[in-house]
Structures are given as structure tokens and as C-alpha cells.
Scaffold this motif. Sequence first.
Motif, PDB file in Angstrom:
ATOM      1  N   TYR A 136       3.998  11.443  14.184  1.00 54.19           N
ATOM      2  CA  TYR A 136       4.896  11.706  13.062  1.00 54.19           C
ATOM      3  C   TYR A 136       5.609  13.036  13.252  1.00 54.19           C
ATOM      4  CZ  TYR A 136       6.225  13.431   8.447  1.00 54.19           C
ATOM      5  OH  TYR A 136       6.906  13.970   7.393  1.00 54.19           O
ATOM      6  N   ARG A 137       6.938  13.013  13.140  1.00 54.84           N
ATOM      7  CA  ARG A 137       7.731  14.243  13.156  1.00 54.84           C
ATOM      8  C   ARG A 137       8.904  14.060  12.213  1.00 54.84           C
ATOM      9  NH1 ARG A 137       8.408  15.876  19.365  1.00 54.84           N
ATOM     10  NH2 ARG A 137      10.559  16.067  18.703  1.00 54.84           N
ATOM     11  N   GLN A 138       9.014  14.946  11.237  1.00 56.07           N
ATOM     12  CA  GLN A 138      10.078  14.806  10.251  1.00 56.07           C
ATOM     13  C   GLN A 138      11.455  14.973  10.876  1.00 56.07           C
ATOM     14  OE1 GLN A 138       9.686  17.306   6.817  1.00 56.07           O
ATOM     15  NE2 GLN A 138      11.486  16.492   5.798  1.00 56.07           N
ATOM     16  N   ASP A 139      11.543  15.772  11.944  1.00 54.49           N
ATOM     17  CA  ASP A 139      12.848  16.026  12.557  1.00 54.49           C
ATOM     18  C   ASP A 139      13.234  14.968  13.584  1.00 54.49           C
ATOM     19  OD1 ASP A 139      10.950  16.733  14.464  1.00 54.49           O
ATOM     20  OD2 ASP A 139      12.160  18.355  15.287  1.00 54.49           O
ATOM     21  N   LEU A 140      12.381  13.950  13.775  1.00 55.76           N
ATOM     22  CA  LEU A 140      12.692  12.882  14.720  1.00 55.76           C
ATOM     23  C   LEU A 140      12.364  11.541  14.068  1.00 55.76           C
ATOM     24  CD1 LEU A 140      13.702  12.230  17.577  1.00 55.76           C
ATOM     25  CD2 LEU A 140      11.326  12.314  18.350  1.00 55.76           C
ATOM     26  N   PRO A 141      13.255  11.058  13.198  1.00 58.75           N
ATOM     27  CA  PRO A 141      12.993   9.786  12.519  1.00 58.75           C
ATOM     28  C   PRO A 141      13.125   8.615  13.480  1.00 58.75           C
ATOM     29  CG  PRO A 141      15.233  10.480  12.081  1.00 58.75           C
ATOM     30  CD  PRO A 141      14.580  11.610  12.855  1.00 58.75           C
ATOM     31  N   ILE A 142      12.599   7.488  13.075  1.00 59.19           N
ATOM     32  CA  ILE A 142      12.809   6.238  13.799  1.00 59.19           C
ATOM     33  C   ILE A 142      14.040   5.578  13.186  1.00 59.19           C
ATOM     34  CG2 ILE A 142      11.868   3.953  14.301  1.00 59.19           C
ATOM     35  CD1 ILE A 142       9.065   5.241  14.150  1.00 59.19           C
ATOM     36  N   THR A 143      15.064   5.365  13.994  1.00 61.34           N
ATOM     37  CA  THR A 143      16.316   4.804  13.490  1.00 61.34           C
ATOM     38  C   THR A 143      16.308   3.293  13.651  1.00 61.34           C
ATOM     39  OG1 THR A 143      17.525   6.834  14.024  1.00 61.34           O
ATOM     40  CG2 THR A 143      18.824   4.832  13.693  1.00 61.34           C
ATOM     41  N   LEU A 144      16.387   2.590  12.532  1.00 60.76           N
ATOM     42  CA  LEU A 144      16.385   1.127  12.516  1.00 60.76           C
ATOM     43  C   LEU A 144      17.828   0.641  12.538  1.00 60.76           C
ATOM     44  CD1 LEU A 144      13.636   0.617   9.777  1.00 60.76           C
ATOM     45  CD2 LEU A 144      13.339   0.743  12.262  1.00 60.76           C
ATOM     46  N   GLN A 145      18.123  -0.268  13.465  1.00 61.21           N
ATOM     47  CA  GLN A 145      19.499  -0.694  13.655  1.00 61.21           C
ATOM     48  C   GLN A 145      19.532  -2.126  14.161  1.00 61.21           C
ATOM     49  OE1 GLN A 145      19.542   2.727  16.503  1.00 61.21           O
ATOM     50  NE2 GLN A 145      20.904   1.424  17.678  1.00 61.21           N
ATOM     51  N   GLY A 146      20.706  -2.583  14.583  1.00 60.95           N
ATOM     52  CA  GLY A 146      20.830  -3.954  15.047  1.00 60.95           C
ATOM     53  C   GLY A 146      22.141  -4.155  15.790  1.00 60.95           C
ATOM     54  N   GLY A 147      22.758  -5.354  15.609  1.00 59.72           N
ATOM     55  CA  GLY A 147      22.657  -6.287  14.520  1.00 59.72           C
ATOM     56  C   GLY A 147      22.630  -5.631  13.142  1.00 59.72           C
TER      57      GLY A 147
END
Length: 390
Positions: free
Chosen positions: A69-80
Motif C-alpha cells: 500500500y502506498r498513497q502516492d502510487l494508486p492502482i489505476t483502473l482502466q479499459g475499455g
Amino acid sequence: MTLPSLQLPDTLNYIGVFLTLECNLSCSYCINDPQQAGRREILFPIQLKSLRKCLTPAEWAQAFNRIPYRQDLPITLQGGEPMLYWKSRGLGMIMSETSHYFDLLTNFALKPEVFAGNLNGQQRKLQRDAPYPSIRVSYHHEEMNRAWHGNGFTELVNRCEALRDYGFCMSPVKAESDVGIYMVAHPENRVTAEMEACYNGRVPFETKEFLGIHEGKLHGHYLYPFSTDLMARGIYRSPLSCECRTTELLIDPLGFVWGCHFYLYQSWITGGPVREFEELEAQGFRYSEHGAKIFASHDLVPIGHLLDPDFSISDLETFRSCHHYGRCIGCDTKIKNDRFQSYYDQGIAHTSVKIRNIQMPSSLYGKIDNLEQVRQFLSHPLPAKDHAQD
């Protein structure tokens, strides 16, 4: 099964997860299409309906929980369109099982009340202290006007603003807002007075640099010469060889990790690694042991799989041979900021991939405007006999 935790280097700039490549729109310009041929609706022909096309929410949660977990490195959800994942209910199911913050790249396919309801009370996972909105909504003029009966931009602004009623912060100042609207600055796109009147004082709105070719002209600023337009503009007859590595963690809908956007998109344009996934799943996702055999007949090969217990972030840091230079996706080779704002603050150019030893024919050197600056990325000139065919 709990997977070993991954060690994230400070240099890892982005975690991009393509939950699905399905989309509710069929735009004439789509970043998912390497050739920009205006064929989004039929771009990813996944014909094997009996085989899986994506990980389950539980599998995604298992994979994400091995990422520190790192607040400054989010997981970016994309697509599609990620809102459509798992019959539109997947986002909340994933977020409920992990502590991570997420960014969301979306065209706002669902009505606000449906989207918020599907989050299962996990709104805070899309709210973090950042200089830009976590939910970044793309505006597509032609398709949204078609879908929303000529009121595309107004409907989009209304949907964004309505998220205030579901726990999100809304402000016209992007650093204070959880949601913002972005439009590609394509030469045919215009920000009209009506649009300005609609978003002013309500929702942050910005244009993003257009990356691609329009009427024979290349748009965008790129670090590596001819990386995106070598064949598309007739500069050379075939792609070149080079060595390349990524600075990002790019994950496709089945959990495969790829070295660049071109490899990821192109693998799905040809049907997706759905059979390969089935074989790998039978082997406990141990790509490090079985990947070479499973992908032996493939030209485009993933780096690893996120559910492989032996997968390591260090696998991303290896330069690998590539024979597709000139077909790069613009977002990989454009000059931009990293998450530390290095370009704006320090003048340090960042790109999503690092490329070296480009086998550039010397006959093309005269066409490179900034040859001295980019010479460091080039291999030695080809022998004279190879130039005779240029």
C-alpha cells in the motif's frame, strides 16, 4: 492462497490495470487502437466465448493485496470501460477486499446512482490527497452525443456533479475535486462557448495532448525518433529492432504483465491470450516456470503474470529485445512528467518505456531534427550494404 509481497522500487511510476477491454462506445479515435483505424467496435475479436476473458474480483483482490500500500502510487483502473467490469458490479467487489487507493479512467457509462451503489460503500478508495482528480472522465463528442441524444457534454457534466450526492467531493478546482473531465485535443475537437458555460464553476475540465497522426502530420512530443510513425507516415518500410524496458506495471484483463501498451493491445487484437491463460491456470499461474513453453509460438510475449508466486517487480527492469520499433503507442514514448513532476520541475524527460540500441538505418539520420540529443538511444549505423535497400 496468500501471495508473496512485491517489492516496489521508488522508480515505479504507474500501475495500470485493464479490467476489461470491452467498451460501450465506438469512437473514431481510441487510444486502444494502435493503428487509429476507427474500428473500436470490432477491435478485440474475442471469439472463444467458453473461455475466460478476465480475472474474477477475488483474483484481482488477491493480486492487489501483494502490492504494498502506498498513497502516492494508486492502482489505476482502466479499459475499455472499467465501470462495465463483472456486469458493472466488479469495482466495489474488488475495493471491498483491499486497502489500496484507486484511480479510475472512465467514460461514465453508468448513471451516478448505479455507479455509486455498485461501489458497496467504498467511495473513500477513490478519494486521496492528490493534485488532480482520482476519477478522470473522458469526453467523446461524437459517441456521447449519439448515446445521449445530442446532449453529450451536458449529460456528462451532470453525471459528474451528481456524485456529490454520493459522498464525493466536487469542486471546479481540480486539486480539490474527486472528479474531472478530460478531452483529447484532437484537431477536430473544439471547446465551445456552450461547453465552457456548462462546466465553469461546476467540474474541472482540461484538454489532453493528442497523440497520433492527422492529415499526415504527427501530433505530440516524443523522446525517441519515429517511434510511433515510422511506417504510418511512410518514413521506412518496416519496423526496427531495439531494446526496451518499462517503467510501469501494466496488467491486462487476465492478469498478464506486459512491457508496453503496444504488446498488450496487439495481443488482444489477435484474440487475447485466453487459451494461454487456461494452460497457465492449470499450472497454478507459475509463469516463471511454464510461460516460455506456453508462449513458445508467440511473437508478443508477456513479462509475467501477477498471480505467479515467483513474479517480481525486478522482472520489469530488464531490457528485452523488440522488433516492433516504429509501432509504439504514443503514451509510451511521449515526453511527460513522472509522478514526481520531474519534467516540469527539473527538466528531466520521462517516458513510460526506456529504449536503447535502436537499429536506425543511417539513411534516416538526416530526417531526425534533434539527432545529437537522441544519438544516445541509437545503435551503431548499419553497414553500407544494408542501406542500399532503404
